[in-house]
Scaffold this active site. Structure first.
Site, mmCIF file in Angstrom:
data_model
loop_
_atom_site.group_PDB
_atom_site.id
_atom_site.type_symbol
_atom_site.label_atom_id
_atom_site.label_comp_id
_atom_site.label_asym_id
_atom_site.label_seq_id
_atom_site.Cartn_x
_atom_site.Cartn_y
_atom_site.Cartn_z
ATOM 1 C CG ASP A 190 -2.217 0.727 0.994
ATOM 2 O OD1 ASP A 190 -2.628 0.861 -0.167
ATOM 3 O OD2 ASP A 190 -2.813 1.174 1.980
ATOM 4 C CG ASP A 236 -5.779 2.512 0.948
ATOM 5 O OD1 ASP A 236 -5.038 1.833 1.631
ATOM 6 O OD2 ASP A 236 -5.567 3.649 0.670
#
Length: 378
Positions: A190, A236
């Site tokens: 990420d 996210d």
């Protein structure tokens, strides 16, 4: 006021799938019917997951660079249209059962497709459903058509919540160590794809599908026709305004939190200490993500804040209670899921009706018994 309402609504929508999905995951795990067992991620799967996710993300980026964005999104819209209907149907089915009268004429159906004959016969699709499932499917189809034609934010959120809840319910981690491996790998994934390159942001800006939760910041001024959205990817990141910058990963801690709920139940202490601790940790991490994003006006990799919180808080509680050994020795698949099939692929979404999920799991759990079935339809 509009921004506060939008952020508050996004946080609430993020918490709903965790809470109810975790409860449904316990019921799913305790099911005595092997065909209803969820798919389980092992340590090996967890180690490969960030690599598979990176390849998928990079592939989408190249597709959007090479081919017309309009045609790709049209194809994706049809794909998520079908999956969204199935996911929403599965989600509302338990609730809708309460509204059917006792004398409702509920008939059973089966749609079976096989390949080959004799001993080599293999099932392709074994879809069992009833009249109530058809009603839920019809209602979900109305939402699907609404989304396909209007791309309305309410229809988008209904599909997004359905995908999230199904993912928490049907996709399980087998132990805490596997969860730490998965979260650790996706933590690096990420951060790299959000801060290291523009790949994730580019894909998010181009991707039109119900893989995000949105809420208008100008709802109070424009009502349901509002168009200035804050966004939380089922992936996210929270995104302000129309400058869409998103990522991938917020939903991953959800299945870790569901695992801790099953661990709480295995302790047989009638407390849900680790579940509530991780739940509060998730709220803290998500709130910190929103705060940092709002201060710096830049897309944030939520797992940068969620992973330390969701792993660290429960671990501190385990250290304080002297239960670290019990936490890491707990095996969900051994204690509650004795016949859970190993996950051999990485679905991007989870959201088929219970009956369809049952039939696909049967293919993994009892192939010999299936060969004895006759290739009948309905």
């Amino acid at each position: 006021e509009g921004m506060a309402l939008a952020y508050g609504s996004l946080v609430l929508m993020a918490l709903l799938p965790i809470f109810f999905g975790a409860l449904r995951s316990v019921s799913c795990a305790k099911s005595k019917n092997s065909s209803e067992m969820p798919e389980t991620i092992t340590s090996r799967d967890a180690a490969r997951f960030p690599i598979v996710a990176s390849c998928t993300l990079l592939g989408l980026y190249l597709f959007f660079k090479i081919f017309s964005q309009e045609y790709i999104n049209l194809l994706l819209s049809m794909y998520f249209f079908v999956l969204g209907i199935l996911a929403l149907s599965h989600t509302i089915s338990p609730m809708m059962n309460r509204f059917f009268p006792a004398n409702f004429p509920n008939k059973q159906y089966q749609l079976l497709f096989t390949q080959g004959s004799g001993e080599s016969k293999e099932e392709i699709v074994n879809y069992e459903f009833d009249t109530k499932d058809l009603v839920c499917l019809a209602l979900s189809s109305v939402v699907g058509v609404w989304y396909l034609l209007r791309k309305h934010w309410i229809a988008n959120n209904l599909f997004g919540l359905a995908f999230s809840l199904n993912g928490v319910e049907l996709l399980h981690l087998n132990n805490v160590s596997t969860g730490c491996i998965l979260l650790g790998g996706l933590f690096i994934y990420d951060v790299f794809w959000v801060f290291g390159t523009n790949v994730m942001v580019t894909v998010a800006k181009s991707f039109e599908a119900p893989i995000k939760l949105v809420f208008p910041q100008d709802l109070l001024e424009k009502g349901l026709d509002a168009d200035n959205f804050a966004m939380l990817g089922l992936g996210d990141i929270v995104i302000p305004g129309k400058d869409k910058k998103s990522g991938d990963g917020t939903g991953i801690p959800w299945i870790f939190i569901a695992l801790l709920l099953r661990f709480d139940i295995s302790l047989k202490k009638n407390t849900h200490t680790y579940f509530y601790t991780s739940f509060v940790a998730y709220i803290f991490g998500l709130g910190l993500t929103i705060f940092i994003m709002h201060i710096f006006k830049h897309a944030q990799p939520a797992l940068l804040y969620l992973v330390p919180a969701c792993i660290g808080f429960p671990l501190l509680v385990a250290l304080a209670k002297g239960e670290v050994t019990e936490m890491f020795s707990y095996e969900s698949s051994a204690e509650i899921l004795p016949h859970t099939p190993r996950l051999t692929h990485f679905p991007t979404v989870s959201g088929s009706p219970a009956s369809l999920a049952d039939s696909m799991q049967q293919k993994l759990s009892c192939p010999r018994r299936r060969r004895q079935q006759s290739p009948s339809a309905m």
